[in-house]
Structure formats: C-alpha cells, structure tokens
Design a protein around this motif. Sequence first.
Motif, PDB file in Angstrom:
ATOM      1  N   PRO A   1     -23.208  16.078 -11.083  1.00  0.00           N
ATOM      2  CA  PRO A   1     -24.606  15.988 -11.627  1.00  0.00           C
ATOM      3  C   PRO A   1     -25.299  15.368 -11.311  1.00  0.00           C
ATOM      4  N   GLY A   2     -27.170  14.434 -10.105  1.00  0.00           N
ATOM      5  CA  GLY A   2     -26.714  13.653  -9.282  1.00  0.00           C
ATOM      6  C   GLY A   2     -26.117  13.020  -9.136  1.00  0.00           C
ATOM      7  N   MET A   3     -25.459  13.373  -8.178  1.00  0.00           N
ATOM      8  CA  MET A   3     -24.114  12.492  -6.693  1.00  0.00           C
ATOM      9  C   MET A   3     -24.505  13.286  -6.105  1.00  0.00           C
ATOM     10  N   GLY A   4     -24.143  12.850  -4.770  1.00  0.00           N
ATOM     11  CA  GLY A   4     -23.778  13.510  -3.933  1.00  0.00           C
ATOM     12  C   GLY A   4     -23.006  14.059  -3.483  1.00  0.00           C
ATOM     13  N   LEU A   5     -22.831  14.980  -2.337  1.00  0.00           N
ATOM     14  CA  LEU A   5     -21.599  16.001  -2.034  1.00  0.00           C
ATOM     15  C   LEU A   5     -20.262  15.603  -1.537  1.00  0.00           C
ATOM     16  N   ARG A   6     -19.378  15.223  -2.199  1.00  0.00           N
ATOM     17  CA  ARG A   6     -17.842  14.806  -2.040  1.00  0.00           C
ATOM     18  C   ARG A   6     -16.986  15.464  -0.572  1.00  0.00           C
ATOM     19  N   LEU A   7     -16.230  16.086  -0.197  1.00  0.00           N
ATOM     20  CA  LEU A   7     -15.668  16.576  -0.006  1.00  0.00           C
ATOM     21  C   LEU A   7     -14.006  16.532  -0.252  1.00  0.00           C
ATOM     22  N   ILE A   8     -13.645  17.775  -0.598  1.00  0.00           N
ATOM     23  CA  ILE A   8     -12.474  18.439  -0.502  1.00  0.00           C
ATOM     24  C   ILE A   8     -11.332  18.230   0.571  1.00  0.00           C
ATOM     25  N   HIS A   9     -11.858  19.315   1.354  1.00  0.00           N
ATOM     26  CA  HIS A   9     -10.565  20.088   2.094  1.00  0.00           C
ATOM     27  C   HIS A   9     -11.247  20.562   3.137  1.00  0.00           C
ATOM     28  N   TYR A  10     -10.761  20.496   4.450  1.00  0.00           N
ATOM     29  CA  TYR A  10     -11.108  21.268   5.756  1.00  0.00           C
ATOM     30  C   TYR A  10     -10.602  21.079   6.237  1.00  0.00           C
TER      31      TYR A  10
ATOM     32  N   GLY B   1      -9.459  15.934   2.743  1.00  0.00           N
ATOM     33  CA  GLY B   1     -11.275  15.327   2.964  1.00  0.00           C
ATOM     34  C   GLY B   1     -11.218  14.067   1.501  1.00  0.00           C
ATOM     35  N   GLU B   2     -11.883  13.410   0.619  1.00  0.00           N
ATOM     36  CA  GLU B   2     -12.187  13.019   0.386  1.00  0.00           C
ATOM     37  C   GLU B   2     -11.254  13.171  -1.756  1.00  0.00           C
ATOM     38  N   VAL B   3     -11.461  13.914  -2.604  1.00  0.00           N
ATOM     39  CA  VAL B   3     -11.467  14.736  -3.151  1.00  0.00           C
ATOM     40  C   VAL B   3     -10.007  15.140  -3.149  1.00  0.00           C
ATOM     41  N   PRO B   4      -8.820  15.489  -3.041  1.00  0.00           N
ATOM     42  CA  PRO B   4      -8.300  16.524  -3.103  1.00  0.00           C
ATOM     43  C   PRO B   4      -7.578  17.516  -3.959  1.00  0.00           C
ATOM     44  N   ASN B   5      -7.251  16.156  -4.553  1.00  0.00           N
ATOM     45  CA  ASN B   5      -6.397  16.438  -6.216  1.00  0.00           C
ATOM     46  C   ASN B   5      -6.624  17.757  -7.344  1.00  0.00           C
ATOM     47  N   GLY B   6      -5.579  18.679  -7.109  1.00  0.00           N
ATOM     48  CA  GLY B   6      -5.918  20.003  -7.989  1.00  0.00           C
ATOM     49  C   GLY B   6      -7.008  20.710  -7.205  1.00  0.00           C
ATOM     50  N   TYR B   7      -6.231  20.931  -5.830  1.00  0.00           N
ATOM     51  CA  TYR B   7      -7.189  21.568  -4.988  1.00  0.00           C
ATOM     52  C   TYR B   7      -6.027  22.717  -3.523  1.00  0.00           C
ATOM     53  N   ASN B   8      -6.236  23.363  -3.304  1.00  0.00           N
ATOM     54  CA  ASN B   8      -5.301  24.098  -1.987  1.00  0.00           C
ATOM     55  C   ASN B   8      -6.238  24.538  -1.479  1.00  0.00           C
ATOM     56  N   VAL B   9      -6.342  24.227   0.228  1.00  0.00           N
ATOM     57  CA  VAL B   9      -7.071  25.385   1.218  1.00  0.00           C
ATOM     58  C   VAL B   9      -5.919  26.399   1.902  1.00  0.00           C
ATOM     59  N   SER B  10      -5.870  27.130   2.277  1.00  0.00           N
ATOM     60  CA  SER B  10      -5.556  28.458   3.523  1.00  0.00           C
ATOM     61  C   SER B  10      -6.409  28.707   4.402  1.00  0.00           C
ATOM     62  N   ARG B  11      -6.063  28.641   5.224  1.00  0.00           N
ATOM     63  CA  ARG B  11      -7.222  29.305   6.417  1.00  0.00           C
ATOM     64  C   ARG B  11      -6.036  29.954   7.979  1.00  0.00           C
TER      65      ARG B  11
END
Lengths: 110, 115
Positions: free
Chosen positions: B39-48, B58-68
């Motif tokens: 809330p009230g913040m800009g977007l922060r990049l997690i993974h790409y 990205g900037e805040v990856p902890n607690g998240y996983n991705v796969s492609r």
Amino acid sequence: DAKTTQPNSMESNEEEPVHLPCNHSTISGTDYIHWYRQLPSQGPEYVIHGLTSNVNNRMASLAIAEDRKSSTLILHRATLRDAAVYYCIPFQTGANNLFFGTGTRLTVIP
Amino acid sequence: NAGVTQTPKFQVLKTGQSMTLQCAQDMNHEYMSWYRQDPGMGLRLIHYSVGAGITDQGEVPNGYNVSRSTTEDFPLRLLSAAPSQTSVYFCASRQGGQKSWETQYFGPGTRLLVL
C-alpha cells in the motif's frame, strides 16, 4: 540505475493541460526515459518513452531537456480518467528490468 | 490477444500455507517478471525470466520461487506464506532482449491477504 525525483502529488482541473516533471540527473546517455501510469486498482500501463527528442503519441507528449537530466510528461487535456499514479523510469541500456519509484499521484478536479 | 493474464484475482491464505500465482501471456514475449506492490508504495521486482528455462532474482526474492518451463507461463510460488507477503502481485512481460526502448505489459494483479 539512474535515480529519479518526482513530486508526490499534483492536481489539475479537468480539460486543462498537465505537466508532470521528473528529474533524472544520473541518467546515462543511452537510457530511454519511460513513463507508465497506474490507474486505481489496475496494473501499470505504458504511456510514452523517448531518448533525446520530444515525443508525441495519442496519450501524451514527452518533453526531454537538452541535457537529458529532466523530462516532462504533458497531458494536453486532463480528463477524470487520467487520475492515476505516473511513474518516470529511466530504462538502462543492457539492463533487464524496469525499476519503479513512488511516482506522482495526479488528481483531476471536475 | 488477451495480453497478460493473472489468476486468481484475490486470495486469502493462512500463515504457513503455500500457493501458486499464475501468470500467462500470449504475445510470445521472452521476458517476464513478477512485482509486488504494498500500500502506497511503488512496485518492487521479485523475480524475472529472460526466456524459458532461465530465471533470476530481483530486489525482494526471499520467500518466493519461480520457474519458466514455457514461453507463455511464469508461475510464482509462495513456499510458506507470511503476513509480510500480503500485497498486490503484478506479472509483466516484454518482447525480450536488453532493448531499453521496449514497452512492458502488465497483468491486472492478484491481491493476496495472509492472515
């Protein structure tokens, strides 16, 4: 990444022009300047981008200072649908990602 | 084209639960990414991801996983949800390559509440 400075908020009367400023004094010579906006409860959407010269599209105009350390997004006639947060983002050549600041919240007054 | 689609639109989780946020694009874009917006913040990049089989933090990856595994899909997994992960999550895609003139397209977002 180039740092940007934008006013937290601005107001405009409906059907008046709006000039949204952005300072990006550390921008590199090959970084494009992108503007995105985020309408309430929606994802960001692209508005316009440019490198050195001024740019126009159906949504807005972008005026870029000669030294490229600042730019101004121009909405020629603000409507209520233009109320949004506007983000100015230098996109670094060779980089992968767009990084968002906190932007400028534009309020349009009927 | 449907553009970038995200499911679900809204989700409530209990602390410790896991879930997957889905993102798909039909524009044959190589680049995809996940952001979070508090809330009230800009977007922060997690993974790409710059292409199928390639992901990075990205900037805040902890607690998240991705796969492609495909060009079209880029799911975001929350391994063990925490209240600090309450946020709105946006998926984005772009044609690809390090071309700084490209336009990025965003999905409508997933609102996540972790109790």
